[in-house]
Structures are given as structure tokens and as C-alpha cells.
Design a protein around this motif. Structure first.
Motif, PDB file in Angstrom:
ATOM      1  N   VAL A  98       0.977  -1.395  -0.211  1.00 11.59           N
ATOM      2  CA  VAL A  98       0.103   0.140  -0.054  1.00 11.59           C
ATOM      3  C   VAL A  98       0.866   1.506  -0.067  1.00 11.59           C
ATOM      4  CG1 VAL A  98      -1.668   1.418   1.245  1.00 11.59           C
ATOM      5  CG2 VAL A  98      -1.963  -1.046   1.028  1.00 11.59           C
ATOM      6  N   LEU A  99       2.035   1.365   1.022  1.00 10.46           N
ATOM      7  CA  LEU A  99       3.030   2.484   0.896  1.00 10.46           C
ATOM      8  C   LEU A  99       3.605   2.598  -0.627  1.00 10.46           C
ATOM      9  CD1 LEU A  99       4.431   1.853   4.321  1.00 10.46           C
ATOM     10  CD2 LEU A  99       2.596   3.526   3.737  1.00 10.46           C
ATOM     11  N   ALA A 141       2.582   1.637  -3.366  1.00  7.90           N
ATOM     12  CA  ALA A 141       1.528   2.264  -4.274  1.00  7.90           C
ATOM     13  C   ALA A 141       1.381   3.670  -4.001  1.00  7.90           C
ATOM     14  CB  ALA A 141       0.156   1.361  -4.034  1.00  7.90           C
ATOM     15  N   ALA A 142       1.329   4.145  -2.727  1.00  6.53           N
ATOM     16  CA  ALA A 142       0.739   5.412  -2.611  1.00  6.53           C
ATOM     17  C   ALA A 142       1.783   6.524  -2.927  1.00  6.53           C
ATOM     18  CB  ALA A 142       0.429   5.607  -1.002  1.00  6.53           C
ATOM     19  N   ILE A 143       3.156   5.843  -2.821  1.00  8.92           N
ATOM     20  CA  ILE A 143       4.322   6.764  -3.133  1.00  8.92           C
ATOM     21  C   ILE A 143       4.243   6.851  -4.664  1.00  8.92           C
ATOM     22  CG2 ILE A 143       6.777   6.955  -3.235  1.00  8.92           C
ATOM     23  CD1 ILE A 143       6.779   5.573  -0.534  1.00  8.92           C
ATOM     24  N   ALA A 187       1.644   6.480  -6.609  1.00  9.76           N
ATOM     25  CA  ALA A 187       0.553   7.446  -7.305  1.00  9.76           C
ATOM     26  C   ALA A 187       1.034   8.871  -7.038  1.00  9.76           C
ATOM     27  CB  ALA A 187      -0.663   7.119  -6.456  1.00  9.76           C
ATOM     28  N   GLY A 188       1.731   9.286  -5.908  1.00 11.38           N
ATOM     29  CA  GLY A 188       2.170  10.778  -5.723  1.00 11.38           C
ATOM     30  C   GLY A 188       2.922  11.024  -6.657  1.00 11.38           C
TER      31      GLY A 188
END
Length: 209
Positions: A25-26, A28-30, A32-33
């Protein structure tokens, strides 16, 4: 009775899976950012490039008439063009506009040398054009910001051509190409051919080009 699964071991596997899930998740979040930031940067760059392209097409002048002035050697001593805003153009500052002059013998980039409403000194140079206010009622000399604004641009061909082999000015039948480029890159091209007959014309007499 034999037990297939150990409760403690199942608990350890669950925690490990949870850690892997959180890590995914982390990541993927990075990612996406990064993608969002890159998309925003590309959008801003595309908008700037698009605006520059529009300016190059629209922010330019139209040449509505031209004439030459006869020199002492039966040649064209200077060229005068009347300019206005092109259709759809925003304001064009002739004080920051350049003109590329190209003839058979010479090439020169000219800039405006006039500081007042008219060319008060009257003498030209080989690196500058002069500007005369024809119709502009505001205080911004040299700025075309209305469809009714008109300025005369005068180029001293004698000064530019004085070093050529055939003497001063442009002779009969000679051709000159002018590229008028505004600060934002909008370009207007004008090709002028000198009259075939200048014999008998008086010095200072205007002739149509």
C-alpha cells in the motif's frame, strides 16, 4: 489425533502477510504521488508550450502598404512600411520587435532606434529602423494595442547597402526580404521588388513597391 495446522504458526503467517500488504500500500501510494506530480508538471508544460505556439501565430503585425524613396543614384534609398495589428493578435510592441533584412548582398537584423513620436533626427543606420506614429492616441509610443493603431516603419537601405559592390541603396529590379518578428515570436514576412524604372525620378520622390 494429528493437527494439520498449528495456531501459533498461523498467527505468524497472518502478521507477515499484513506487513507485506502494508508495504504494498505504501509503495502504491508513493508511486501514485509521483504520477500525480508528473502529470501536473506535464500539464503545465503543455499549457505553456501551447500558449507560446498561439503567440507565435497570432501576435504579429500586418503590412498594409509599402513605398520606397528615390536616392541620389537612381536607387531606392529607404523603404517605408505601414503596419497594424494582425487579425486576432494581442498587443505588439514595436520597440521590442526586430526586422531581419535580407538582400542579394547583405543580411542585417534591425531594431527600433526611435524614442519619440517621430524620427526627429532623420538619419538612418545599418542596424536600426525608425518608427513614426500615424494613428495611435494613447501614451504608449510604439505599442500596437488597437485595431486602429498605425505606425510607419522606415528602413535606411542606403546605410545597409553602402558596402555593396553596386553602390548605395537598392537598384532597379533588386529584391529584399523582410521578416518582422515580435517579442513573442510572431513573424510576418514581406518580399519587395524594386521598380524596374527609376530613371528620371527625383531624389526624395516616393515610389510604390
Amino acid at each position: 489425533m494429528f493437527e494439520l495446522f498449528n495456531k501459533d504458526e498461523r498467527g505468524q503467517v497472518g502478521i507477515g502477510t499484513l506487513i507485506v500488504f502494508i508495504a504494498m500500500v505504501l509503495v502504491a501510494a508513493i508511486a501514485a504521488g509521483v504520477l500525480v506530480n508528473t502529470a501536473g508538471f506535464l500539464q503545465a508544460t503543455a499549457e505553456d508550450a501551447g500558449q507560446e505556439s498561439v503567440n507565435k501565430v497570432t501576435n504579429r503585425v500586418d503590412v498594409i502598404n509599402t513605398h520606397g524613396t528615390v536616392g541620389t543614384n537612381e536607387d531606392i534609398a529607404n523603404i517605408t512600411m505601414t503596419v497594424r495589428l494582425a487579425a486576432g493578435s494581442s498587443s505588439v510592441d514595436m520597440n521590442t520587435t526586430s526586422i531581419k533584412y535580407l538582400s542579394a548582398d547583405n543580411v542585417q537584423t534591425l531594431t527600433n532606434k526611435t524614442s519619440g513620436a517621430t524620427d526627429t533626427d532623420g538619419d538612418g543606420t545599418s542596424t536600426a529602423f525608425s518608427l513614426t506614429n500615424v494613428a495611435d492616441d494613447d501614451d504608449s509610443f510604439g505599442v500596437l494595442n488597437s485595431a486602429s493603431d498605425r505606425y510607419e516603419v522606415t528602413i535606411d537601405t542606403s546605410a545597409i547597402e553602402s558596402g555593396s559592390e553596386d553602390g548605395e541603396g537598392l537598384s532597379t529590379g533588386e529584391q529584399v526580404q523582410l521578416e518582422i518578428t515580435s517579442r513573442t515570436g510572431g513573424t510576418t514576412q514581406v518580399i519587395l521588388t524594386m521598380p524596374q524604372q527609376l530613371a528620371g525620378k527625383s531624389p526624395g520622390e516616393p515610389v510604390k513597391l
